[in-house]
Scaffold this motif. Structure first.
Motif, PDB file in Angstrom:
ATOM      1  N   ALA A  76       5.992   2.868   1.262  1.00  0.00           N
ATOM      2  CA  ALA A  76       6.183   1.910   2.346  1.00  0.00           C
ATOM      3  C   ALA A  76       7.569   2.182   2.956  1.00  0.00           C
ATOM      4  O   ALA A  76       8.227   3.173   2.619  1.00  0.00           O
ATOM      5  N   PHE A  91      -0.895  -6.612 -11.014  1.00  0.00           N
ATOM      6  CA  PHE A  91      -0.698  -5.159 -11.127  1.00  0.00           C
ATOM      7  C   PHE A  91       0.337  -4.787 -12.191  1.00  0.00           C
ATOM      8  O   PHE A  91       0.579  -3.610 -12.436  1.00  0.00           O
ATOM      9  N   LYS A 107      -9.091  -3.604   5.243  1.00  0.00           N
ATOM     10  CA  LYS A 107     -10.133  -4.057   4.311  1.00  0.00           C
ATOM     11  C   LYS A 107     -11.514  -3.642   4.795  1.00  0.00           C
ATOM     12  O   LYS A 107     -12.527  -4.122   4.281  1.00  0.00           O
ATOM     13  N   TYR A 126      -4.857  13.645   3.104  1.00  0.00           N
ATOM     14  CA  TYR A 126      -3.459  14.039   2.925  1.00  0.00           C
ATOM     15  C   TYR A 126      -3.271  15.482   3.421  1.00  0.00           C
ATOM     16  O   TYR A 126      -3.301  16.417   2.627  1.00  0.00           O
ATOM     17  N   PHE A 142      -9.963   4.116  -4.341  1.00  0.00           N
ATOM     18  CA  PHE A 142      -8.684   4.479  -4.958  1.00  0.00           C
ATOM     19  C   PHE A 142      -8.798   5.698  -5.877  1.00  0.00           C
ATOM     20  O   PHE A 142      -8.071   5.824  -6.863  1.00  0.00           O
ATOM     21  N   VAL A 151       1.641   3.572  -2.980  1.00  0.00           N
ATOM     22  CA  VAL A 151       0.442   3.980  -3.705  1.00  0.00           C
ATOM     23  C   VAL A 151       0.827   5.255  -4.461  1.00  0.00           C
ATOM     24  O   VAL A 151       1.310   6.207  -3.848  1.00  0.00           O
ATOM     25  N   TRP A 209      -4.975   1.206   4.741  1.00  0.00           N
ATOM     26  CA  TRP A 209      -4.359  -0.108   4.899  1.00  0.00           C
ATOM     27  C   TRP A 209      -5.196  -1.036   5.782  1.00  0.00           C
ATOM     28  O   TRP A 209      -4.737  -1.578   6.771  1.00  0.00           O
ATOM     29  N   GLU A 235      -8.250   8.317   3.409  1.00  0.00           N
ATOM     30  CA  GLU A 235      -6.980   8.884   3.833  1.00  0.00           C
ATOM     31  C   GLU A 235      -6.988  10.368   3.471  1.00  0.00           C
ATOM     32  O   GLU A 235      -7.236  10.733   2.325  1.00  0.00           O
ATOM     33  N   ARG A 243       3.917  -0.951 -12.170  1.00  0.00           N
ATOM     34  CA  ARG A 243       2.517  -0.772 -12.579  1.00  0.00           C
ATOM     35  C   ARG A 243       2.507   0.181 -13.765  1.00  0.00           C
ATOM     36  O   ARG A 243       3.218   1.188 -13.757  1.00  0.00           O
ATOM     37  N   SER A 275       3.215   7.449  -2.354  1.00  0.00           N
ATOM     38  CA  SER A 275       2.964   7.332  -0.921  1.00  0.00           C
ATOM     39  C   SER A 275       3.602   6.029  -0.446  1.00  0.00           C
ATOM     40  O   SER A 275       3.057   4.941  -0.642  1.00  0.00           O
ATOM     41  N   TYR A 315      -1.823   1.269  -6.922  1.00  0.00           N
ATOM     42  CA  TYR A 315      -0.835   0.488  -6.171  1.00  0.00           C
ATOM     43  C   TYR A 315       0.284   0.175  -7.155  1.00  0.00           C
ATOM     44  O   TYR A 315       0.056  -0.471  -8.182  1.00  0.00           O
TER      45      TYR A 315
HETATM   46  N1  THG Z   1      -1.948   4.124   1.865  1.00  0.00           N
HETATM   47  C1  THG Z   1      -1.070   5.063   1.460  1.00  0.00           C
HETATM   48  N2  THG Z   1       0.248   4.823   1.395  1.00  0.00           N
HETATM   49  C2  THG Z   1       0.725   3.606   1.749  1.00  0.00           C
HETATM   50  C3  THG Z   1      -0.138   2.588   2.166  1.00  0.00           C
HETATM   51  C4  THG Z   1      -1.525   2.870   2.223  1.00  0.00           C
HETATM   52  N3  THG Z   1       2.053   3.364   1.694  1.00  0.00           N
HETATM   53  C5  THG Z   1       2.593   2.184   2.287  1.00  0.00           C
HETATM   54  C6  THG Z   1       1.712   0.978   2.120  1.00  0.00           C
HETATM   55  N4  THG Z   1       0.337   1.321   2.496  1.00  0.00           N
HETATM   56  C7  THG Z   1       1.763   0.506   0.672  1.00  0.00           C
HETATM   57  N5  THG Z   1       1.189  -0.820   0.488  1.00  0.00           N
HETATM   58  C8  THG Z   1      -0.132  -1.000   0.112  1.00  0.00           C
HETATM   59  C9  THG Z   1      -0.575  -2.286  -0.126  1.00  0.00           C
HETATM   60  C10 THG Z   1      -1.890  -2.506  -0.502  1.00  0.00           C
HETATM   61  C11 THG Z   1      -2.750  -1.448  -0.638  1.00  0.00           C
HETATM   62  C12 THG Z   1      -2.321  -0.184  -0.380  1.00  0.00           C
HETATM   63  C13 THG Z   1      -1.003   0.036  -0.034  1.00  0.00           C
HETATM   64  C14 THG Z   1      -4.168  -1.651  -1.057  1.00  0.00           C
HETATM   65  N6  THG Z   1      -4.478  -2.609  -1.911  1.00  0.00           N
HETATM   66  C15 THG Z   1      -5.836  -2.859  -2.324  1.00  0.00           C
HETATM   67  C16 THG Z   1      -6.202  -4.282  -1.994  1.00  0.00           C
HETATM   68  O1  THG Z   1      -5.310  -5.114  -1.857  1.00  0.00           O
HETATM   69  O2  THG Z   1      -7.387  -4.529  -1.878  1.00  0.00           O
HETATM   70  C17 THG Z   1      -6.121  -2.671  -3.788  1.00  0.00           C
HETATM   71  C18 THG Z   1      -5.147  -1.958  -4.588  1.00  0.00           C
HETATM   72  C19 THG Z   1      -5.639  -1.659  -5.998  1.00  0.00           C
HETATM   73  O3  THG Z   1      -6.740  -2.095  -6.385  1.00  0.00           O
HETATM   74  O4  THG Z   1      -4.926  -0.968  -6.759  1.00  0.00           O
HETATM   75  O5  THG Z   1      -5.046  -0.917  -0.649  1.00  0.00           O
HETATM   76  O6  THG Z   1      -2.362   2.031   2.625  1.00  0.00           O
HETATM   77  N7  THG Z   1      -1.525   6.262   1.119  1.00  0.00           N
END
Ligand code: THG
Length: 377
Positions: free
Chosen positions: A124, A265, A199, A206, A178, A110, A197, A204, A83, A122, A95
């Motif tokens: 996965a 992205f 919809k 921290y 975000f 993220v 994580w 969150e 990204r 942050s 993301y």
């Molecule tokens: N929050 C935080 N850390 C994380 C996650 C999280 N680390 C692991 C994992 N989740 C990482 N993967 C994702 C995948 C998707 C999204 C967040 C983390 C997400 N996507 C949005 C969507 O798809 O609607 C949009 C993303 C954007 O617009 O940039 O939220 O959940 N702290």
């Protein structure tokens, strides 16, 4: 599958909220970044129905932070991230898939820009810390990299915002999706982001002092009653409907962001350089051979798939089912498939050879699972 339990040990790390998660009845766990992560409380379908209506509190400490700080922090963040973070703003989340030199995904974190010279990734479920530390060492960059004592606590669900306002004040409403802002709690300033994580919307927190884990949990729990607050966790049904991909399940070291639909992205046409860029341009030029898609399947209600199952057309294997479950609101079994590009289009008919029986499947865009799960409610 074995019914044996996992024996607790120091290697499998507890979180600042683990005592509360256990007390409040987590009924299943997985291991994520060498830590306990609850997968279920009342049951997948019950947790899912509750999450879509009310508010839940989730221990997502497993979203560990890889902190990069120092004069070269921005340079290193830009180098590792597919990204484009060139103009990343302080107070925003991005993301940010991370690739190796072959364009294969190492992690899909993220990224949060905390200051001009400070980022959190942050993460996965993979050991990103080692990759980032190795690069900094090999490139002789002026940065300090660590996994700080930061453990996110998520409040998710349609009632999450009102609950958060009761705990942290009206200014919670000003946080945009975000983005994050710092809020006082017990003499500290905690970064709170509108993210998570699911919809269903939410936040969150921290927490950057593990000793305050139970204090923070309890402070939110006490205000929870009007919002039917319950403990929860990332929910398999909701996240498949929502098209949220799970690293290690729906993608891994064998895949590139182009194959899993993350091209939106990633800008491959700018001047900036990042690790994996050449490989991704080369793959874009020849065209991807497989792609992650959604799938709807008939037959009995499916339970989660522990192994990828074969996706077959005319007796030839054309892909794998990476995640699947029965969705009550969708009214069918839904999931994700990594499938040969010839079949990666809306309406393609396949057969899924599942341990739970062979069934017919119809391919769709990942994003269309969401709309159908709304309309059938
Ligand atoms: N929050 C935080 N850390 C994380 C996650 C999280 N680390 C692991 C994992 N989740 C990482 N993967 C994702 C995948 C998707 C999204 C967040 C983390 C997400 N996507 C949005 C969507 O798809 O609607 C949009 C993303 C954007 O617009 O940039 O939220 O959940 N702290």
């Amino acid at each position: 599958m074995s019914r044996a339990t996992i024996l607790a040990s120091r290697r499998l790390r507890a979180t600042p909220y683990s005592t509360r998660v256990a007390q409040m009845g987590a009924s299943g766990y997985t291991v994520y970044n060498h830590m306990w992560l609850a997968t279920m409380f009342g049951g997948l379908a019950q947790d899912y129905a509750h999450l879509k209506k009310y508010a839940q509190i989730w221990d997502v400490s497993v979203e560990r932070q890889v902190q990069i700080k120092g004069p070269d922090a921005h340079k290193l963040a830009c180098m590792i991230s597919a990204r484009d973070l060139t103009n990343a703003k302080v107070g925003r989340c991005y993301y940010a898939p991370i690739c190796d030199q072959h364009g294969k995904i190492i992690n899909d974190p993220v990224a949060l820009r905390l200051a001009d010279d400070k980022y959190w990734f942050s993460i996965a479920d993979s050991d990103l810390l080692l990759w980032v530390q190795g690069l900094a060492l090999g490139l002789n960059l002026d940065v300090d990299i660590c996994e700080p004592d930061v453990s996110p606590l998520a409040i998710q669900g349609p009632m999450a915002e009102d609950l958060m306002v009761d705990v942290f004040g009206e200014e919670i409403r000003d946080i945009k999706f975000f983005q994050f802002k710092a809020f006082p709690f017990e003499g500290r300033m905690l970064n709170i982001a509108r993210s998570g994580w699911s919809k269903q919307g939410g936040f969150e927190i921290y927490l950057d002092d593990g000793s305050l884990g139970e204090v923070l949990w309890d402070a939110i729990w006490e205000k929870g009653e009007p919002y039917y607050l319950r403990p929860g966790c990332p929910n398999l049904i909701e996240r498949i409907e929502g098209g949220l991909l799970s690293y290690g399940n729906d993608m891994n070291r064998e895949n590139t962001p182009l194959e899993i639909g993350l091209e939106k992205f990633i800008n491959l046409d700018s001047d900036r350089d990042f690790i994996g860029k050449e490989a991704l341009i080369a793959q874009r030029d020849v065209g991807i051979k497989k792609r992650l898609m959604g799938i709807e399947m008939d037959g009995e209600e499916m339970t989660p798939v522990p192994e990828p199952e074969d996706v077959v057309v005319d007796d030839v294997k054309v892909g794998i089912l990476t995640s699947a479950v029965f969705s009550p609101d969708y009214g069918a079994n839904i999931g994700f498939v990594m499938i040969a590009i010839e079949h990666a289009h809306d309406g393609a008919v396949v057969e899924v050879q599942s341990a739970q029986g062979t069934r017919k499947g119809v391919i769709c865009e990942v994003s269309s699972l969401w709309s159908r799960a709304q309309t059938s409610e």
